[in-house]
Design a protein around this motif. Structure first.
Motif, PDB file in Angstrom:
ATOM      1  N   ALA A 168       0.847  -1.265  -0.344  1.00 29.36           N
ATOM      2  CA  ALA A 168      -0.093   0.407  -0.165  1.00 29.36           C
ATOM      3  C   ALA A 168       0.580   0.949   0.322  1.00 29.36           C
ATOM      4  O   ALA A 168       0.768   2.539  -0.455  1.00 29.36           O
ATOM      5  N   GLU A 171       2.544   1.690  -3.857  1.00 23.51           N
ATOM      6  CA  GLU A 171       1.659   1.939  -4.380  1.00 23.51           C
ATOM      7  C   GLU A 171       1.541   3.730  -4.447  1.00 23.51           C
ATOM      8  O   GLU A 171       1.174   4.027  -5.315  1.00 23.51           O
ATOM      9  N   GLU A 172       1.217   4.324  -2.912  1.00 21.29           N
ATOM     10  CA  GLU A 172       0.518   5.203  -2.587  1.00 21.29           C
ATOM     11  C   GLU A 172       1.728   6.305  -3.295  1.00 21.29           C
ATOM     12  O   GLU A 172       1.672   6.726  -3.961  1.00 21.29           O
ATOM     13  N   THR A 173       2.869   5.972  -2.538  1.00 22.28           N
ATOM     14  CA  THR A 173       3.920   7.282  -3.214  1.00 22.28           C
ATOM     15  C   THR A 173       4.797   6.929  -4.437  1.00 22.28           C
ATOM     16  O   THR A 173       5.187   8.229  -5.326  1.00 22.28           O
ATOM     17  N   SER A 201       8.606   8.138  -6.439  1.00 18.79           N
ATOM     18  CA  SER A 201       8.807   8.201  -4.666  1.00 18.79           C
ATOM     19  C   SER A 201       9.599   8.818  -4.147  1.00 18.79           C
ATOM     20  O   SER A 201       9.357   9.416  -2.674  1.00 18.79           O
TER      21      SER A 201
END
Length: 332
Positions: A168, A171-173, A201
Motif C-alpha cells: 500500500a 503504490e501510494e508513493t 516516490s
C-alpha cells in the motif's frame, strides 16, 4: 526493457572496451519528470532501493513509537549493511527488545561483507547467522510491525499484513499500481514499478517536510535517520556510506541489487532512480555519482567521488590501464 542508453563507459587505452546501458529519471515534488535518460516507463524491481518505502508502515502504524525505536534502528530498517559489529550488535539488541531470537528471522544467513567480521568467523570456524544478513535491519522492522499488528510469524508471505502494508505504501508513493512482484534475496517480496514511479516516490520523500500528514512525517524521520547514520545504512568502504558522508548528510542514497540506485534530495525536492540494464554495480555507482554531480549536490573533486567517477583501472603492477567514467550525457 527497451531503449536503454549509455550510462558508464570502460576505456582501455584509446578503445571503448565495455559499455553499460540503463535508464534514469529525476522527478520533482509534483511528481513530474524533469530529466530522464533511456526509457522512463521501463518496469523494474527497485530491490533494496525500496527499503525506506517498506519501512514507512513501521512508523505510520505506531509500532516505532510503541517500541521506542531510535534513529539508529530506523536507519537499520533501511539498510543493506555489511554485517559489521556496529550492525549486528544493534540488530541483536533490537531482537532482544522484541523478546525474539535469530530463529524468528526469515531472511536467511549470509557471510558478512565486513572483513573483520568475516575474518573473525573464519578464525573461529563459526557460521553466519541470519543477523549477519545485509537485510536483517529491515527484517527486524518487519518483525516489530508484525508484533504490533498481532500478525503471524511468516511475515515474508506476500499476503501477510506486513507485506500488504508495504505494498500500500509502495503504490501510494510511486503513484502507480504495481504490476507484479518478485522474491528478493532476503525472501521478502519486492514489488515492481517503473523507473519514473520510483523517482516519483523518492521525490515524495524529498518533499516530505512540506507536508504534515502521518506518512510524510514518517518519511522525514526515515530520511533523517539515513543521513544521520550513513555507517549503519551500508558500512565502511561502501558507496552509500561514502557518498552520503561526502554530501554532508544533505542527501540520502540507497543501492539495490542488479544495478539499481536511488537518491533523495530534500533541499531541491528531487528524487532520482536509475537502473543499469546488465545489473553491474560498478556502473550504477558511477552513474549515480555523475547524476548527483550534475544536480549540484556532490562535489566532482571530492575524494569520495573519485572512487566511483573517472576511476583509474590499475593492473596488478599498479599501472594505469584505463578508466571507468560516466557517459557524457549524464553530466548535463
Amino acid at each position: 526493457m527497451t531503449n536503454p542508453v549509455p550510462m558508464a563507459e570502460i576505456w582501455r587505452g584509446q578503445l571503448l572496451e565495455s559499455l553499460h546501458l540503463g535508464h534514469a529519471v529525476v522527478c520533482d515534488d509534483s511528481g513530474q519528470v524533469v530529466r530522464s535518460w533511456g526509457d522512463p516507463d521501463a518496469v523494474v524491481y527497485p530491490r533494496s532501493s525500496s527499503k525506506m518505502i517498506q519501512a514507512l508502515p513501521l512508523i505510520t502504524s505506531g509500532a516505532a513509537e510503541k517500541f521506542g525505536l531510535t534513529s539508529e534502528q530506523l536507519a537499520l530498517s533501511c539498510a543493506s549493511h555489511t554485517g559489521a559489529a556496529i550492525h549486528t550488535d544493534r540488530v541483536r539488541a533490537w531482537l532482544s527488545q522484541l523478546g525474539l531470537s535469530d530463529g524468528d528471522f526469515r531472511c536467511g544467513p549470509q557471510i558478512p561483507g565486513d572483513a573483520p567480521a568475516r575474518n573473525s568467523m573464519i578464525k573461529t570456524d563459526s557460521s553466519p547467522c541470519q543477523v549477519h544478513n545485509n537485510c536483517s535491519g529491515k527484517h527486524a522492522g518487519f518483525l516489530t510491525l508484525a508484533q504490533h499488528m498481532g500478525a503471524g510469524p511468516e511475515y515474508i508471505d506476500v499476503d501477510h499484513p506486513v507485506q500488504q502494508a508495504g505494498l500500500a505504501a509502495f503504490e501510494e508513493t510511486t503513484g502507480q499500481d504495481s504490476p507484479c512482484y518478485g522474491i528478493d534475496g532476503c525472501s521478502a517480496p519486492n514489488f515492481a514499478t517503473t523507473v519514473t514511479g520510483m523517482a516519483r516516490s523518492m521525490a515524495w520523500f524529498a518533499s516530505a517536510a512540506d507536508r504534515s500528514d502521518r506518512a510524510s512525517v514518517a518519511a522525514q524521520q526515515l530520511v533523517a535517520a539515513m543521513t544521520r547514520h550513513p555507517d549503519l545504512v551500508a558500512g565502511e568502504g561502501k558507496a552509500c556510506t561514502n557518498l552520503m558522508r561526502a554530501m554532508g548528510g544533505k542527501v540520502a542514497i540507497k543501492t539495490g541489487a542488479e544495478g539499481f540506485y536511488i537518491a533523495i534530495i530534500p533541499e531541491k525536492r528531487l528524487g532520482v532512480a536509475l537502473k543499469i540494464s546488465d545489473g553491474a554495480t560498478r556502473a550504477s555507482e558511477c552513474a549515480i555519482a555523475a547524476i548527483l554531480v550534475s544536480l549540484g549536490v556532490l562535489d566532482a573533486n571530492h575524494p569520495e567521488t573519485a572512487k566511483y567517477m573517472n576511476v583509474p583501472l590499475l593492473n596488478r603492477r599498479d599501472v594505469n590501464c584505463g578508466v571507468v567514467r560516466p557517459a557524457t550525457e549524464l553530466l548535463f
